[in-house]
Design a protein around this motif. Structure first.
Motif: not given
Ligand SMILES: O=C(COP(=O)(O)O)N(O)CCCCOP(=O)(O)O
Ligand code: NA
Ligand SMILES: [Zn+2]
Length: 305
Positions: A162-177
């Protein structure tokens, strides 16, 4: 009113509620989602995948952006799972106010480079960006630790990303599909991992593959002639816990598809003589609206507009 995704999601994360990102491919879904948002006084994100853009084209994008502008609640128009820079540019040209660049299947450095490039373009025209790190995959609880690490989002990597890209929000993988088969029974959601990510990433977090696939909906779909296997989705308690830990955007598509299709099948089955599309698309639209309203109640976004 038409606002950026970050305007909606920053407030949601700060105040501890979630906002639904509901996929639409046509007029009925768009109407159902916006009517639900206005009735519930809830902000909402209208999400169009690349498949939706292909299916609906300008008829869809012009309608969605125009209705979002006129809406009495904050609405972001979002490109879901943008697969390339070019695809993102098309969405920007159509007036979208949020774009996802999904390079989660690439290696870390490629994901960083491609995401950064999209962030520069989108930010230049006042649009905010969702990126993804980690692989969406339902995981059985007993999966080996190193395999989980390979699949799921690594908290420290997320911070750097997130620091290197400057993206505003992040989709995370925590077990969903994605889809209706998220695992045998109740899918394992890695809440401790989410908590670690949220500590290192202050930006709003996004949960993909979040549909509940409620059994009563599956039964209704089957009773109307639909065929679906052992289907299961994300438990409402896991959604609430994920929101309390930093998830601000919750993607829901499968539940809407099931509701719409169950009602079309049901209406056609009951009225074999019917061939006015409004007579079977109308009730299906209402069913989608009810699902959206119940999701907004679960997410805690009611009254937040
Ligand atoms: O995370 C989700 C939805 O998750 P869900 O399946 O649990 O609802 N999404 O991102 C929605 C994916 C939509 C895919 O659309 P196409 O078929 O046009 O490619
Ligand atoms: Na998305
Ligand atoms: Zn998704």
């Amino acid at each position: 009113m038409l606002v950026t995704g970050l305007e909606i999601l920053r407030k949601a994360r700060a105040e501890g509620y979630g906002v639904g990102a509901f996929n639409t491919n046509n007029m009925e879904f768009t109407q159902a989602i916006l009517e639900a948002a206005e009735e519930m006084k809830s902000p909402v994100i209208l999400a169009l995948s690349e498949g939706a853009m292909k299916y609906g084209g300008r008829a869809l994008t012009r309608m969605v952006v125009a209705l979002a502008q006129e809406a009495r609640v904050p609405v972001a128009v979002h490109l879901d799972h943008g697969s390339s820079y070019e695809s993102v540019l098309k969405a920007l040209r159509e007036g979208f106010t949020s774009v996802m660049i999904d390079k989660s299947h690439e290696d870390f450095e490629t994901n960083v480079r491609e995401t950064k490039r999209v962030v520069e373009a989108a930010h230049a025209v006042g649009v905010t960006v969702e990126a993804e790190l980690g692989r969406l995959a339902g995981i059985e609880e007993h999966v080996a630790v190193d395999e989980k690490d390979a699949l799921l989002t690594n908290p420290e990597e997320a911070r750097i990303f997130m620091e290197r890209t400057g993206a505003d929000y992040l989709a995370v993988a925590i077990g969903t599909s994605h889809g209706a088969y998220k695992g045998k029974g109740r899918p394992f959601i890695d809440h401790p991992r989410l908590a670690r990510i949220a500590k290192l990433v202050p930006a709003p977090l996004v949960l993909h593959g979040a549909s509940a696939v409620p059994q009563e909906l599956v039964e209704r779909f089957r009773a109307a002639g639909g065929e679906i296997g052992e289907a299961s989705g994300i438990h409402p308690e896991d959604i609430k816990k994920a929101i309390s830990l930093g998830i601000a955007k919750i993607n829901t598509d499968t539940d809407l598809r099931l509701a719409f299709t169950a009602l079309v099948r049901e209406t056609l089955g009951k009225n074999p003589k019917e061939f006015d599309p409004r007579k079977y698309l109308g009730p299906a639209r209402e069913a989608v609206k009810e699902v959206v309203k119940s999701r907004m109640e679960l997410f805690g976004s009611v009254g937040r507009a």
